[in-house]
Every structure is written in structure tokens, then in C-alpha cells.
Design an enzyme around this catalytic site. Sequence first.
Site, PDB file in Angstrom:
ATOM      1  CB  ALA A  63       3.024  -1.611  -4.123  1.00  0.00           C
ATOM      2  N   GLY A 108       1.832   2.202  -7.477  1.00  0.00           N
ATOM      3  CA  GLY A 108       1.058   2.605  -6.057  1.00  0.00           C
ATOM      4  C   GLY A 108       1.240   4.059  -5.911  1.00  0.00           C
ATOM      5  CD  GLU A 111      -2.400   1.847  -8.473  1.00  0.00           C
ATOM      6  OE1 GLU A 111      -3.192   1.107  -9.452  1.00  0.00           O
ATOM      7  OE2 GLU A 111      -1.785   1.500  -7.331  1.00  0.00           O
ATOM      8  CD  GLU A 131       1.557  -0.999 -11.214  1.00  0.00           C
ATOM      9  OE1 GLU A 131       1.136  -0.548 -10.154  1.00  0.00           O
ATOM     10  OE2 GLU A 131       1.639  -0.370 -12.329  1.00  0.00           O
TER      11      GLU A 131
END
Length: 259
Positions: A63, A108, A111, A131
Site C-alpha cells: 500500500a 497489499g 494480499e 506491516e
Amino acid sequence: MAEFVTLEVDAGIGTIRLHRPPMNALNRQVQRELVAAAREADERDDVAAVIVYGGEKLFAAGADIKEMDGMTAAEMDRLALGLQRAIGVVSEIAKPTVAAVTGYALGGGLEVALSADRRIAGDNAKLGVPEIQLGIIPGGGGTQRLARLVGPAKAKQMVFTGRHVGAEDALAMGLVDEVVAPDDVYEAARRWAGQFVGAAGRALAAAKAAIDEGLDTDLESGLRIEARLFAALFTTEDQKIGMQSFVENGPGKAQFTGR
């Protein structure tokens, strides 16, 4: 016109291409464009299977942290479910999907790859959910999809430490399904996706739904889901074609219409 995420269709295979140099960071614009591309791929009759690809150098490094820095808990609470939906939107495509992973697939980015049905990685791939090093946890579905894929112990090790996993280790733990040379990743994904061009698309969608929905419930409920989807296929043109072809010509010769 999308700026960072495109859908390209060739010979029945749709490629969702992430292209936001240098690291394909998944900011909110990328997330919106990813949702639009996934929905288009799902709806198009000329797309039998879908590849998600970040390019020759890397898949996606996560992200956009600059966008999140300074946000309050209340602000993130309003955005969190939308973030999960966008990052995991590939899982909503009712067709076979494969993530073609080169280089980094982190946070992300991983993911997004986890939301595909299959993952093919280059031997240079580095996968992880770092993270924890930011004082947070994966928020795009990582704690849930990762644990379901590799088991809770391995998922906790990755999430707790934030460490990167190399391609061979990822293969051994079931995080990816195939490892090839980096230059061969996209073509390997095309070979896998290509086997579904001309297949019974409605049956593939039902098979995917039965497995995915069944995993979220107990066995008895899962069997009921399977029975419902199985019976519904007897309304399709492909079921008539497939069974008639089997009776007349033997297995594997049906010419399906996708209806």
C-alpha cells in the site's frame, strides 16, 4: 481511462496489469482502478480466465504508506472495509485467476496475489506481510487469506516477524504453486489460464463458488452448497452439450458455448 491498472484481452485470456512505477504502490486510485478492471474481466464474455501481473521487475510492494501516514483511527475505520474489498477484488471474479509474481509481492501486493486462485512466482520473488514493522497488521485480507492458505502457524510466523519469504520457501509452504525463471512467469501464467479457454465457463464458476463458499462453513453446509450449485448446472446449455458429446463421442470432445 485508467492510469495505473489496465485490462488487456488476448485469445480469451484477460491480463490485469498493475503499472504504477517504481513499486506499484497500491494507493486509492490504484485500488479503484483494480476494482474496475476486475469487474470488467468478470463481466466480459470473451474472457475465460484472468492473470494479474505487475510486470517484469516486481508484482507490487504494498500500500501507499504516505497516503496512510497521519490518518486517525476514525478515518481508517471508515476506509478499512473498502480497502479489504479493493485489495481482494480478484477473489470475486467468477473465473479461474492466477497471479504472476516477479520480484517483490509485499503487504497489499501479496494480499492481491492471495486473492487469486493460483500463484506462479519467479525464482527471484520475495513475498511477505511486513506491516508489523509499521506498528500495524495486514489490513487487506492478509491475516485471513494467508492463514487459510498456509495454515495458522506459518501465517503467524510471517505476520509476527514481517520477514520476506523466497520463492522456493514459498513453494514448500504452499504460498505459491509454481516457481519458474523470472522471464517465464507471464508465459507460465498464460499456459495455465489458456487451458480454460473454450471450457464450460458456468461449471467453472460453480466449482469455484462451491469450494470458496464451502471453506467458510462446516462440512454439512458445504455439501448443501455443492448440491445446489450442481443441480443448477442442469439448466445450462453446456451441460446438455457436454453430456450429449460424452454419450456420442466419449470424454473430452465437447465444444462448449459458456452458456
